[in-house]
Design a protein around this motif. Structure first.
Motif, PDB file in Angstrom:
ATOM      1  N   LYS A  28       4.334 -35.620 -20.717  1.00 24.01           N
ATOM      2  CA  LYS A  28       4.961 -34.010 -20.458  1.00 24.01           C
ATOM      3  C   LYS A  28       4.071 -33.372 -19.412  1.00 24.01           C
ATOM      4  N   ILE A  29       2.811 -33.321 -19.537  1.00 23.17           N
ATOM      5  CA  ILE A  29       1.974 -32.597 -18.621  1.00 23.17           C
ATOM      6  C   ILE A  29       2.159 -33.181 -17.090  1.00 23.17           C
ATOM      7  N   VAL A  30       2.118 -34.352 -17.018  1.00 21.11           N
ATOM      8  CA  VAL A  30       2.229 -34.930 -15.649  1.00 21.11           C
ATOM      9  C   VAL A  30       3.585 -34.845 -15.059  1.00 21.11           C
ATOM     10  N   ALA A  31       4.564 -34.951 -16.092  1.00 24.21           N
ATOM     11  CA  ALA A  31       6.012 -34.940 -15.472  1.00 24.21           C
ATOM     12  C   ALA A  31       6.268 -33.380 -15.083  1.00 24.21           C
ATOM     13  N   GLU A  32       5.838 -32.284 -15.609  1.00 23.25           N
ATOM     14  CA  GLU A  32       5.657 -30.883 -15.298  1.00 23.25           C
ATOM     15  C   GLU A  32       5.297 -30.740 -13.818  1.00 23.25           C
ATOM     16  N   SER A  33       4.068 -31.231 -13.673  1.00 24.60           N
ATOM     17  CA  SER A  33       3.239 -31.172 -12.599  1.00 24.60           C
ATOM     18  C   SER A  33       4.021 -31.892 -11.404  1.00 24.60           C
ATOM     19  N   ALA A  34       4.399 -33.131 -11.592  1.00 24.33           N
ATOM     20  CA  ALA A  34       5.146 -33.737 -10.513  1.00 24.33           C
ATOM     21  C   ALA A  34       6.292 -33.138 -10.014  1.00 24.33           C
ATOM     22  N   SER A  35       7.166 -32.455 -10.969  1.00 23.11           N
ATOM     23  CA  SER A  35       8.331 -31.868 -10.606  1.00 23.11           C
ATOM     24  C   SER A  35       7.983 -30.389  -9.827  1.00 23.11           C
ATOM     25  N   GLU A  36       6.913 -29.855 -10.164  1.00 28.93           N
ATOM     26  CA  GLU A  36       6.398 -28.681  -9.507  1.00 28.93           C
ATOM     27  C   GLU A  36       5.689 -28.911  -8.010  1.00 28.93           C
ATOM     28  N   THR A 187      -9.401 -36.719  -5.583  1.00 30.31           N
ATOM     29  CA  THR A 187      -9.866 -35.938  -6.750  1.00 30.31           C
ATOM     30  C   THR A 187      -8.910 -34.645  -6.943  1.00 30.31           C
ATOM     31  N   ASP A 188      -8.710 -34.091  -5.698  1.00 32.41           N
ATOM     32  CA  ASP A 188      -7.679 -32.922  -5.733  1.00 32.41           C
ATOM     33  C   ASP A 188      -6.234 -33.250  -5.976  1.00 32.41           C
ATOM     34  N   ILE A 189      -5.729 -34.420  -5.838  1.00 33.91           N
ATOM     35  CA  ILE A 189      -4.546 -34.923  -6.210  1.00 33.91           C
ATOM     36  C   ILE A 189      -4.454 -34.996  -7.828  1.00 33.91           C
ATOM     37  N   VAL A 190      -5.473 -35.799  -8.286  1.00 32.38           N
ATOM     38  CA  VAL A 190      -5.539 -35.996  -9.527  1.00 32.38           C
ATOM     39  C   VAL A 190      -5.487 -34.856 -10.345  1.00 32.38           C
ATOM     40  N   ARG A 191      -6.258 -33.808  -9.985  1.00 31.06           N
ATOM     41  CA  ARG A 191      -6.468 -32.492 -10.682  1.00 31.06           C
ATOM     42  C   ARG A 191      -5.264 -31.812 -10.568  1.00 31.06           C
ATOM     43  N   THR A 192      -4.455 -31.851  -9.266  1.00 34.71           N
ATOM     44  CA  THR A 192      -3.295 -31.024  -9.421  1.00 34.71           C
ATOM     45  C   THR A 192      -2.206 -31.656 -10.407  1.00 34.71           C
ATOM     46  N   LEU A 193      -2.226 -33.096 -10.663  1.00 34.50           N
ATOM     47  CA  LEU A 193      -1.392 -33.705 -11.419  1.00 34.50           C
ATOM     48  C   LEU A 193      -1.697 -33.428 -12.952  1.00 34.50           C
ATOM     49  N   PHE A 194      -2.783 -33.234 -13.536  1.00 34.12           N
ATOM     50  CA  PHE A 194      -2.989 -32.855 -14.925  1.00 34.12           C
ATOM     51  C   PHE A 194      -3.103 -31.490 -15.057  1.00 34.12           C
ATOM     52  N   HIS A 195      -3.470 -30.680 -14.106  1.00 39.38           N
ATOM     53  CA  HIS A 195      -3.645 -29.226 -14.542  1.00 39.38           C
ATOM     54  C   HIS A 195      -2.639 -28.636 -14.782  1.00 39.38           C
ATOM     55  N   ARG A 196      -2.584 -27.943 -15.873  1.00 41.04           N
ATOM     56  CA  ARG A 196      -1.439 -26.853 -16.167  1.00 41.04           C
ATOM     57  C   ARG A 196      -1.870 -25.316 -16.658  1.00 41.04           C
TER      58      ARG A 196
END
Length: 369
Positions: A28-36, A187-196
């Protein structure tokens, strides 16, 4: 760890390997971030689901039609961009980032299935709270994935009870991710994917410390469950938590000298996860039930966990075997006592005497926090 070919440009495809309650919450988290963030990620996130029937229907069909994992995360809507796939090779094929979220005892078989599917440019993050432990040695989950699949893997762990995260209640987590220079998945891309907004991410370099915390805190949670199940109160539980955290840090100091003390005492994966796990979560609940019912731990797993596992049970057994082989049991009295309660019939009421005047209590490696 890096491929000799040029890094792939975004957007990147993400696949989640695992669909229990934590796997579904992470998806749920990564799908939300991916869409954003279409500048970084493809919107569709594939989630590998071990196929089973639920009320006479295939679970993957229900997830894809209702956008809800009705068995393992009921009542939580998943983004419509999540696609449940029962074939693990199909779920992983073409992905740029694999997010592993399965019980650690199943990882060996899963990696065996994925060997012909992964490519050198893939990267991974393990959300598996455990280590591969045997009498012969310790293998971190991230190291195991790298050794088996040849792809760099970071680690995510924190005070993250899956239902609360899925309900978007505020929490923090820790990600250890240090890719090689020039890697596309930074690292920044990974953080963007998981951060909500409800799931804050701290990034560190201590993969070993993050991984150890995720495994060892489950043993402490079992001890806390014993205390609550016997009705000993908050003072006793606080004592168990303190001693458990000291033993976790001592374990890292003794067997992984490169561990950073701050990972255990300042990060969500350390002290915060210990506190959360000792007040809720499956390991705590099942240990408390063992005290109240007198039933064996494996019987309670089958009754209470809806097909899932209490990871602390297997971790306690593996850690005990590891320490016994090295004649180190005396330095870890709480870990040893948990094993003895689970498997040798030790009376948990003896915990206060076991934890008094022990080598680890006076060791310089387990000095007061």
């Amino acid at each position: 760890m890096s491929s000799n070919s040029a890094p792939k440009a975004p957007p990147y495809k993400v696949s989640v390997i695992g669909s229990g309650n934590w796997g579904s919450a992470i998806c749920k988290i990564v799908a939300e971030s991916a869409s954003e963030h279409p500048e970084f990620f493809e919107a569709e996130v594939r989630m590998w689901v071990y196929e089973e029937e639920f009320n006479g229907r295939k679970l993957t069909e229900i997830i894809n039609e209702q956008h809800e994992n009705v068995k393992y995360l009921p009542g939580i809507k998943l983004p419509a961009t999540v696609k449940a796939i029962p074939n693990i090779k199909e779920a992983a094929a073409g992905a740029d980032l694999l997010v592993f979220n399965v019980p650690h005892q199943f990882l060996k078989g899963i990696c065996a299935q994925l060997k012909d599917t992964v490519t050198p440019n893939m990267r991974a993050v393990s959300c598996i709270k455990g280590v591969e432990l045997s009498a012969d040695g310790i293998s971190l989950i991230s190291e195991y994935i790298y050794n088996e699949l040849g792809i760099f893997c970071g680690a995510l762990s924190g005070a993250n009870l899956a239902p609360e995260v899925a309900q978007e209640k505020f929490s923090e987590t820790t990600i250890a991710y240090t890719p090689s220079p020039g890697d596309a998945i930074t690292t920044d891309i990974v953080r963007t994917l998981f951060h909500r907004p409800y799931f804050h991410v701290s990034v560190v370099n201590d993969v070993i410390g993050v991984s150890l915390c995720g495994a060892l805190k489950n043993i402490v949670a079992l001890a806390s469950g014993f205390v609550d199940g016997m009705g000993w109160g908050d003072n006793a539980k606080a004592a168990v938590i303190r001693r458990g955290l000291l033993e976790m840090r001592h374990f890292g100091t003794v067997f992984f000298p490169s561990c950073e003390n701050a990972t255990f005492t300042e990060e969500s994966c350390g002290v915060a996860d210990v506190i959360t796990s000792c007040n809720g979560g499956r390991n705590h609940r099942i240990a408390a039930a063992m005290m109240k019912t007198g039933k064996p731990i494996y019987e309670l797993e089958a009754e209470m966990l809806n097909g899932q596992k209490a990871q602390g049970v297997s971790t306690a057994e593996e850690v005990h075997e590891f320490l016994e082989r090295r004649d180190k049991l005396a330095e870890f009295p709480l870990f040893t006592a948990v094993y003895d309660v689970l498997f040798k019939g030790l009376d948990p009421k003896t915990l206060p005497s076991i934890l008094e005047d022990t080598p680890s209590a006076s060791s310089a490696n387990t000095a007061k926090l």
